[in-house]
Design a protein around this motif. Sequence first.
Motif, PDB file in Angstrom:
ATOM      1  N   VAL A  33       0.839  -1.207   0.000  1.00 49.36           N
ATOM      2  CA  VAL A  33       0.000   0.000   0.000  1.00 49.36           C
ATOM      3  C   VAL A  33       0.870   1.253   0.000  1.00 49.36           C
ATOM      4  CG1 VAL A  33      -1.717   1.282   1.310  1.00 49.36           C
ATOM      5  CG2 VAL A  33      -1.901  -1.190   1.141  1.00 49.36           C
ATOM      6  N   PHE A  37       1.128   3.893  -3.098  1.00 51.83           N
ATOM      7  CA  PHE A  37       0.832   5.301  -2.846  1.00 51.83           C
ATOM      8  C   PHE A  37       2.028   6.175  -3.225  1.00 51.83           C
ATOM      9  CE2 PHE A  37      -0.156   8.848   0.192  1.00 51.83           C
ATOM     10  CZ  PHE A  37      -1.312   9.264  -0.453  1.00 51.83           C
ATOM     11  N   LEU A  41       2.103   9.067  -6.157  1.00 51.57           N
ATOM     12  CA  LEU A  41       2.489  10.437  -5.822  1.00 51.57           C
ATOM     13  C   LEU A  41       3.700  10.888  -6.620  1.00 51.57           C
ATOM     14  CD1 LEU A  41       2.033  10.568  -1.947  1.00 51.57           C
ATOM     15  CD2 LEU A  41       0.712  11.786  -3.671  1.00 51.57           C
TER      16      LEU A  41
END
Length: 133
Positions: A33, A37, A41
């Motif tokens: 996760v 992420f 980003l």
Amino acid sequence: MITITEFQKIGVGLSGFGVFFVMFGVLLYFDSVLLAFGNILFLSGLAFIIGFRRTAHFFFQKQKLRGTTFFLGGVALVLLKWPRIGMLVESYGFVVLFKSFFPMAFGFFGTALNIPFLTTMYNKLSGSSSSMV
């Protein structure tokens, strides 16, 4: 003097948080996760910094298509919950994509910070014969 737009400031923040989350995900034993992420980003921050059209042009040049395939394939593997294999594939793609920037980065850090190891590496990568090795 170079002017920085608000979008570029946002992009630097997004990229910085992306690198942080990727490093944090690696430290926590490849937490998928956090890695996913961080990848999202970082890519969105890159698009904000240099623009969406330039980002697409950079990734989809004919000579960089292999690196793009590996890099985005690694991101997809991380998103599909295979973080270790995905990060290996993504790392190879990153090196292939950005290999032309490494000599410039080593030279900058070697001369700006006067680090002998980086200066020697820059001289070897750039083909300079002034290296005292």
